[in-house]
Design a protein around this motif. Structure first.
Motif, PDB file in Angstrom:
ATOM      1  N   ILE A  26     -17.197 -87.098  19.373  1.00  0.00           N
ATOM      2  CA  ILE A  26     -17.925 -86.145  20.221  1.00  0.00           C
ATOM      3  C   ILE A  26     -18.719 -86.897  21.283  1.00  0.00           C
ATOM      4  O   ILE A  26     -18.784 -86.490  22.453  1.00  0.00           O
ATOM      5  CB  ILE A  26     -18.855 -85.272  19.360  1.00  0.00           C
ATOM      6  N   ASP A  27     -19.337 -88.005  20.864  1.00  0.00           N
ATOM      7  CA  ASP A  27     -20.091 -88.859  21.789  1.00  0.00           C
ATOM      8  C   ASP A  27     -19.196 -89.304  22.947  1.00  0.00           C
ATOM      9  O   ASP A  27     -19.576 -89.213  24.128  1.00  0.00           O
ATOM     10  CB  ASP A  27     -20.623 -90.071  21.020  1.00  0.00           C
ATOM     11  N   ARG A  28     -18.001 -89.770  22.626  1.00  0.00           N
ATOM     12  CA  ARG A  28     -17.076 -90.241  23.663  1.00  0.00           C
ATOM     13  C   ARG A  28     -16.647 -89.116  24.597  1.00  0.00           C
ATOM     14  O   ARG A  28     -16.541 -89.301  25.811  1.00  0.00           O
ATOM     15  CB  ARG A  28     -15.843 -90.878  23.017  1.00  0.00           C
ATOM     16  N   LYS A  29     -16.405 -87.935  24.034  1.00  0.00           N
ATOM     17  CA  LYS A  29     -15.976 -86.800  24.854  1.00  0.00           C
ATOM     18  C   LYS A  29     -17.084 -86.372  25.820  1.00  0.00           C
ATOM     19  O   LYS A  29     -16.836 -86.135  27.012  1.00  0.00           O
ATOM     20  CB  LYS A  29     -15.580 -85.622  23.969  1.00  0.00           C
ATOM     21  N   ILE A  30     -18.311 -86.268  25.298  1.00  0.00           N
ATOM     22  CA  ILE A  30     -19.430 -85.861  26.149  1.00  0.00           C
ATOM     23  C   ILE A  30     -19.689 -86.914  27.223  1.00  0.00           C
ATOM     24  O   ILE A  30     -19.918 -86.580  28.400  1.00  0.00           O
ATOM     25  CB  ILE A  30     -20.695 -85.626  25.307  1.00  0.00           C
ATOM     26  N   THR A  31     -19.637 -88.186  26.833  1.00  0.00           N
ATOM     27  CA  THR A  31     -19.830 -89.275  27.793  1.00  0.00           C
ATOM     28  C   THR A  31     -18.783 -89.226  28.896  1.00  0.00           C
ATOM     29  O   THR A  31     -19.097 -89.378  30.087  1.00  0.00           O
ATOM     30  CB  THR A  31     -19.762 -90.637  27.077  1.00  0.00           C
ATOM     31  N   GLN A  35     -19.176 -88.469  33.029  1.00  0.00           N
ATOM     32  CA  GLN A  35     -18.669 -89.428  34.016  1.00  0.00           C
ATOM     33  C   GLN A  35     -17.473 -88.882  34.790  1.00  0.00           C
ATOM     34  O   GLN A  35     -16.842 -89.605  35.555  1.00  0.00           O
ATOM     35  CB  GLN A  35     -18.280 -90.725  33.307  1.00  0.00           C
ATOM     36  N   GLY A  36     -17.167 -87.612  34.578  1.00  0.00           N
ATOM     37  CA  GLY A  36     -16.079 -86.983  35.305  1.00  0.00           C
ATOM     38  C   GLY A  36     -14.701 -87.395  34.831  1.00  0.00           C
ATOM     39  O   GLY A  36     -13.736 -87.357  35.610  1.00  0.00           O
ATOM     40  N   ARG A  37     -14.582 -87.767  33.564  1.00  0.00           N
ATOM     41  CA  ARG A  37     -13.296 -88.170  33.004  1.00  0.00           C
ATOM     42  C   ARG A  37     -12.864 -87.185  31.921  1.00  0.00           C
ATOM     43  O   ARG A  37     -13.664 -86.420  31.398  1.00  0.00           O
ATOM     44  CB  ARG A  37     -13.385 -89.579  32.383  1.00  0.00           C
ATOM     45  N   GLN A  38     -11.570 -87.234  31.580  1.00  0.00           N
ATOM     46  CA  GLN A  38     -11.036 -86.396  30.519  1.00  0.00           C
ATOM     47  C   GLN A  38     -11.502 -86.884  29.154  1.00  0.00           C
ATOM     48  O   GLN A  38     -11.869 -86.093  28.289  1.00  0.00           O
ATOM     49  CB  GLN A  38      -9.501 -86.387  30.561  1.00  0.00           C
ATOM     50  N   GLY A  39     -11.499 -88.185  28.982  1.00  0.00           N
ATOM     51  CA  GLY A  39     -11.953 -88.768  27.729  1.00  0.00           C
ATOM     52  C   GLY A  39     -10.864 -88.858  26.679  1.00  0.00           C
ATOM     53  O   GLY A  39      -9.821 -88.203  26.778  1.00  0.00           O
ATOM     54  N   PRO A  40     -11.092 -89.658  25.643  1.00  0.00           N
ATOM     55  CA  PRO A  40     -10.111 -89.827  24.567  1.00  0.00           C
ATOM     56  C   PRO A  40     -10.100 -88.616  23.648  1.00  0.00           C
ATOM     57  O   PRO A  40     -10.995 -87.768  23.710  1.00  0.00           O
ATOM     58  CB  PRO A  40     -10.618 -91.070  23.833  1.00  0.00           C
ATOM     59  N   PRO A  41      -9.110 -88.530  22.762  1.00  0.00           N
ATOM     60  CA  PRO A  41      -9.093 -87.437  21.773  1.00  0.00           C
ATOM     61  C   PRO A  41     -10.310 -87.510  20.859  1.00  0.00           C
ATOM     62  O   PRO A  41     -10.912 -88.567  20.683  1.00  0.00           O
ATOM     63  CB  PRO A  41      -7.796 -87.690  20.988  1.00  0.00           C
ATOM     64  N   LEU A  42     -10.656 -86.390  20.271  1.00  0.00           N
ATOM     65  CA  LEU A  42     -11.818 -86.322  19.395  1.00  0.00           C
ATOM     66  C   LEU A  42     -11.684 -87.269  18.207  1.00  0.00           C
ATOM     67  O   LEU A  42     -12.679 -87.832  17.730  1.00  0.00           O
ATOM     68  CB  LEU A  42     -12.004 -84.880  18.897  1.00  0.00           C
ATOM     69  N   LEU A  43     -10.466 -87.466  17.737  1.00  0.00           N
ATOM     70  CA  LEU A  43     -10.226 -88.313  16.565  1.00  0.00           C
ATOM     71  C   LEU A  43      -9.946 -89.774  16.925  1.00  0.00           C
ATOM     72  O   LEU A  43      -9.536 -90.555  16.070  1.00  0.00           O
ATOM     73  CB  LEU A  43      -9.048 -87.754  15.755  1.00  0.00           C
TER      74      LEU A  43
END
Length: 293
Positions: A26-31, A35-43
């Motif tokens: 969740i931290d990675r997704k919110i971050t 930053q205007g990125r899609q981000g990695p999967p939740l897992l």
């Protein structure tokens, strides 16, 4: 030890790494969104640890493995003491001991990067330990006990009402414990440091996976301490505590993404100033009020 305590301990040992990994995701997704990125999967954190388990582990020396395993064991032991309802002073002592073994694991490799990271980790410990101690003292003055079990089942006020300064101080040093900007000096989850990965530079494969899993356990324990400020015997305080934990963690992510990393001198000074002015002042006022009553 009660049956409820045993259930809480087993639940922590089994589910804390799952919740910790999800929290990291969740931290990675919110971050990424900030930053205007899609981000990695939740897992993704779980995928990373599985990948590390399959990688070749380069062992600098066998004592390093011993120190890392001891670090993991003491982190888990810290959480079991806390969720089992034991003494807060013992809980925080166990956490400090765990961090010492991580430092020993880093320095045993004789790498200049990991050694420098270990030195910074010790400076971080000197920065946040006074506030950690004041937190335990604050709970005692507010509730009359160091026992987590008795604090949670207290029929009086929720601790945050008499410990607002201590809470703010603990949230401040929580940024150090979560390894977030501006205080991610010893190591970082981002590839931007001048020390490569700092204290974890010489850890690879399964050894680095151990560190990640230990951090998942530790993060859930730290969120438990935040929740403790909002809990008593009333059932509705569980919702209040869950809300407070969610907001606090979001604030930590926000701070992480809106601040640049500072030098250790500034971290040390700011942490002690916050501890003395906010934490110690709160303790002093509470002590005077308690004696006056």
């Amino acid at each position: 030890m009660t049956l409820n305590s045993i259930i809480c301990i087993i639940a922590y040992i089994l589910f804390a790494p799952v919740l910790g990994g999800l929290t990291s995701g969740i931290d990675r997704k919110i971050t990424a969104r900030m930053q205007g990125r899609q981000g990695p999967p939740l897992l993704q954190p779980f995928y990373d640890v599985i990948k590390l388990m399959k990688k070749e582990t380069v062992v600098v020396n066998h004592v390093q493995i011993f120190y890392l395993l001891t670090f993991l064991i003491f982190v888990i032991f810290t959480g079991t003491l806390f969720f089992g309802g034991f003494d807060l002073l013992l809980v925080f002592f166990a956490l400090t001991t765990a961090n010492l073994f991580l430092i020993l694991a880093a320095t045993s490799s004789h790498s200049p990067y990991s050694t420098m990271g270990a030195n910074r980790e010790m400076m971080q410990m000197l920065s946040y330990e006074p506030m950690v101690l004041l937190t335990a003292v604050g709970f005692y003055l507010s509730t009359g006990t160091f026992k987590v079990r008795e604090i949670v089942h207290s029929t009086g006020h929720i601790p945050i009402l008499t410990l607002p300064g201590v809470f703010v101080g603990f949230v401040f040093i929580l940024t150090i414990k979560l390894r977030k900007h501006p205080f991610d000096l010893a190591t970082s989850h981002h590839a931007h440091q001048e020390m490569v990965k700092g204290i974890t530079t010489e850890f690879s494969g399964r050894m680095f996976a151990i560190v990640e899993i230990a951090h998942w356990y530790e993060n859930i324990f730290l969120m438990g301490v935040i929740a403790l400020f909002f809990l008593n015997a009333s059932k509705w305080t569980i919702i209040l505590a869950a809300t407070a934990v969610s907001i606090t963690y979001f604030i930590e992510i926000l701070v992480d993404n809106t601040n640049a990393r500072v030098k250790w001198q500034k971290m040390f000074k700011n942490s002690w100033i916050t501890t003395i002015i906010i934490g110690a002042l709160n303790i002093f006022i509470l002590e005077v009020f308690t004696k006056g009553v």
